[in-house]
Scaffold this active site. Structure first.
Site, PDB file in Angstrom:
ATOM      1  N   ASP A  74       0.844  -1.204   0.000  1.00  0.00           N
ATOM      2  CA  ASP A  74       0.000   0.000   0.000  1.00  0.00           C
ATOM      3  C   ASP A  74       0.879   1.254   0.000  1.00  0.00           C
ATOM      4  O   ASP A  74       0.373   2.374  -0.039  1.00  0.00           O
ATOM      5  CB  ASP A  74      -1.025  -0.010   1.143  1.00  0.00           C
ATOM      6  CG  ASP A  74      -0.383  -0.015   2.516  1.00  0.00           C
ATOM      7  OD1 ASP A  74       0.851  -0.150   2.616  1.00  0.00           O
ATOM      8  OD2 ASP A  74      -1.139   0.111   3.516  1.00  0.00           O
ATOM      9  N   SER A  75       2.211   1.050  -0.035  1.00  0.00           N
ATOM     10  CA  SER A  75       3.129   2.161  -0.341  1.00  0.00           C
ATOM     11  C   SER A  75       2.805   2.695  -1.736  1.00  0.00           C
ATOM     12  O   SER A  75       3.301   3.755  -2.134  1.00  0.00           O
ATOM     13  CB  SER A  75       4.588   1.691  -0.257  1.00  0.00           C
ATOM     14  OG  SER A  75       4.780   0.499  -0.998  1.00  0.00           O
ATOM     15  N   LYS A 143      -1.314  -9.328   2.800  1.00  0.00           N
ATOM     16  CA  LYS A 143      -0.532  -8.883   3.965  1.00  0.00           C
ATOM     17  C   LYS A 143      -1.408  -7.921   4.754  1.00  0.00           C
ATOM     18  O   LYS A 143      -2.168  -7.150   4.153  1.00  0.00           O
ATOM     19  CB  LYS A 143       0.757  -8.178   3.520  1.00  0.00           C
ATOM     20  CG  LYS A 143       1.553  -7.592   4.682  1.00  0.00           C
ATOM     21  CD  LYS A 143       2.918  -7.134   4.256  1.00  0.00           C
ATOM     22  CE  LYS A 143       2.973  -5.717   3.730  1.00  0.00           C
ATOM     23  NZ  LYS A 143       2.471  -4.673   4.649  1.00  0.00           N
ATOM     24  N   GLU A 145      -1.379  -5.390   8.560  1.00  0.00           N
ATOM     25  CA  GLU A 145      -0.545  -4.851   9.635  1.00  0.00           C
ATOM     26  C   GLU A 145      -1.166  -5.130  11.000  1.00  0.00           C
ATOM     27  O   GLU A 145      -2.382  -5.103  11.148  1.00  0.00           O
ATOM     28  CB  GLU A 145      -0.396  -3.329   9.456  1.00  0.00           C
ATOM     29  CG  GLU A 145       0.306  -2.948   8.176  1.00  0.00           C
ATOM     30  CD  GLU A 145       0.468  -1.428   8.009  1.00  0.00           C
ATOM     31  OE1 GLU A 145       0.099  -0.664   8.922  1.00  0.00           O
ATOM     32  OE2 GLU A 145       0.987  -1.025   6.949  1.00  0.00           O
ATOM     33  N   GLU A 212       9.300  -4.144  10.235  1.00  0.00           N
ATOM     34  CA  GLU A 212       9.695  -2.838   9.669  1.00  0.00           C
ATOM     35  C   GLU A 212      10.221  -1.922  10.770  1.00  0.00           C
ATOM     36  O   GLU A 212       9.553  -1.731  11.804  1.00  0.00           O
ATOM     37  CB  GLU A 212       8.490  -2.199   8.953  1.00  0.00           C
ATOM     38  CG  GLU A 212       8.835  -0.844   8.345  1.00  0.00           C
ATOM     39  CD  GLU A 212       7.823  -0.329   7.325  1.00  0.00           C
ATOM     40  OE1 GLU A 212       6.871  -1.047   6.985  1.00  0.00           O
ATOM     41  OE2 GLU A 212       8.013   0.819   6.866  1.00  0.00           O
TER      42      GLU A 212
HETATM   43  O1  KIV Z   1       3.562  -1.114   1.553  1.00  0.00           O
HETATM   44  C1  KIV Z   1       4.711  -1.565   1.505  1.00  0.00           C
HETATM   45  O2  KIV Z   1       5.461  -1.362   0.543  1.00  0.00           O
HETATM   46  C2  KIV Z   1       5.155  -2.360   2.637  1.00  0.00           C
HETATM   47  C3  KIV Z   1       6.592  -2.768   2.686  1.00  0.00           C
HETATM   48  C4  KIV Z   1       7.473  -1.635   2.985  1.00  0.00           C
HETATM   49  C5  KIV Z   1       6.778  -3.894   3.628  1.00  0.00           C
HETATM   50  O3  KIV Z   1       4.380  -2.652   3.495  1.00  0.00           O
END
Ligand code: KIV
Length: 318
Positions: A74-75, A143, A145, A212
């Site tokens: 989600d980056s 994924k 969090e 992280e």
């Molecule tokens: O969103 C992302 O790119 C991430 C990574 C930095 C692990 O969660």
């Protein structure tokens, strides 16, 4: 427990001896890496590289390198969509981009990142949204969090056949609660809490955990205690794997340099230099040349000018 000790201890997952599966009564070779193979890699002590990708071309480029795991993080919000962080990212945006990454890859395990508020409010919503990643985007895992708070949800998702990667330490969706992008687990108490979180995620059935911005000593302690692989970013060298953001690794934002990231290329500068050369060539008339152009036959050209009532060109006269 160090990686070598993990090897000796073995673990409780059934790992597929081959990639062959029974599909519709006949054996079919699966090309993509599976979560069981990821576990097998960690058990053998093979370090796991993961990289983010967000669209078809970046997926094609990274997949061709043989990278085992591609994360559609989600980056996306920061590096692709120009948001300030990950909080505004929506499910539809994630599905749109994850589907493009799946189309652009054939080998890597693709993990879709569940965006903020796609899994926190209601388990039923979370299950439906995680299901969308597999059904609509075609990725193989999700994924999310959080530590102990999300463990019961992870157990449910895994129970419904949705592989889950955990993510603890600095969790960007909680940036407002954490007071910025800060290293987590610096105090002994906070570090012990992180270990409890990691163990809870493993017990819930997560197949790996992103750590992280965690002190290297804490990441090592977590890695030693888990059977599933840890994937670090700003978590030191002792994790089972590492993850980097595509744009950070390739220097696509030349003015941004993070301590947790290593630049392997300066593509931002290379792209700008290429575009500047293009502008210059257009201004100078150096592009396009005949090599980049198409022509009609001399006969058609003559007819064309007759039709237009033009005087014959110099080339035709000659
Ligand atoms: O969103 C992302 O790119 C991430 C990574 C930095 C692990 O969660």
């Amino acid at each position: 427990m160090a990686l070598s000790a993990k090897l000796e201890k073995g673990h409780r997952y059934n790992t597929a001896a081959s990639q062959a599966i029974l599909f519709g009564g006949c054996e079919r070779q699966m090309a993509r890496l599976t979560v069981t193979q990821v576990l097998e890699m960690a058990r053998k002590g093979e370090r796991i590289a993961m990289i983010t990708a967000y669209d078809y071309p970046s997926a094609q480029l990274v997949d061709a390198t043989g990278v085992p795991i591609v994360l559609v993080g989600d980056s996306l919000g920061n590096v692709m969509l120009g948001y300030e962080g990950t909080i505004p990212v929506t499910m539809d945006e994630m599905i749109h981009h994850t589907a493009a990454v799946v189309r652009g890859s054939t080998n890597a395990l693709v993990v879709g990142d569940m965006p903020f508020m796609s899994y926190q409010a209601l388990d039923s919503e979370a299950i439906r949204n995680a299901g969308r990643f597999l059904k609509e985007a075609g990725c193989q895992a999700v994924k999310l969090e959080g530590g102990r708070a999300v463990a019961p949800l992870i157990r449910k998702l895994v129970g419904y056949g949705i592989p889950v990667m955990g993510h603890i330490g600095f969790t960007p969706q909680s940036v407002n609660q954490l007071g910025g992008a800060r290293v987590q687990g610096r105090s002994s108490e906070a570090a012990r809490e992180l270990i409890e979180d990691a163990l809870a995620l493993e017990r819930a059935g997560a197949f790996s955990i992103v750590l992280e911005l965690v002190p290297a000593q804490v990441a090592r302690a977590i890695t030693e205690r888990l059977e599933i692989p840890t994937i670090g970013i700003g978590a030191g060298p002792d994790c089972d794997g590492q993850v980097q953001v595509f744009h950070d690794l390739l220097g696509l934002y030349p003015t941004l340099q993070f301590r947790h990231a290593k630049r392997y290329a300066e593509l931002g500068e290379a792209i700008q230099a290429a575009v500047r050369s293009y502008i210059q060539d257009v201004q100078d008339g150096a592009f396009p040349t005949d090599a980049h152009s198409f022509s009609m036959s001399a006969e058609e050209e003559t007819r064309f000018h007759e039709l237009l009532g033009d005087a014959p060109s110099q080339a035709q006269v000659g």
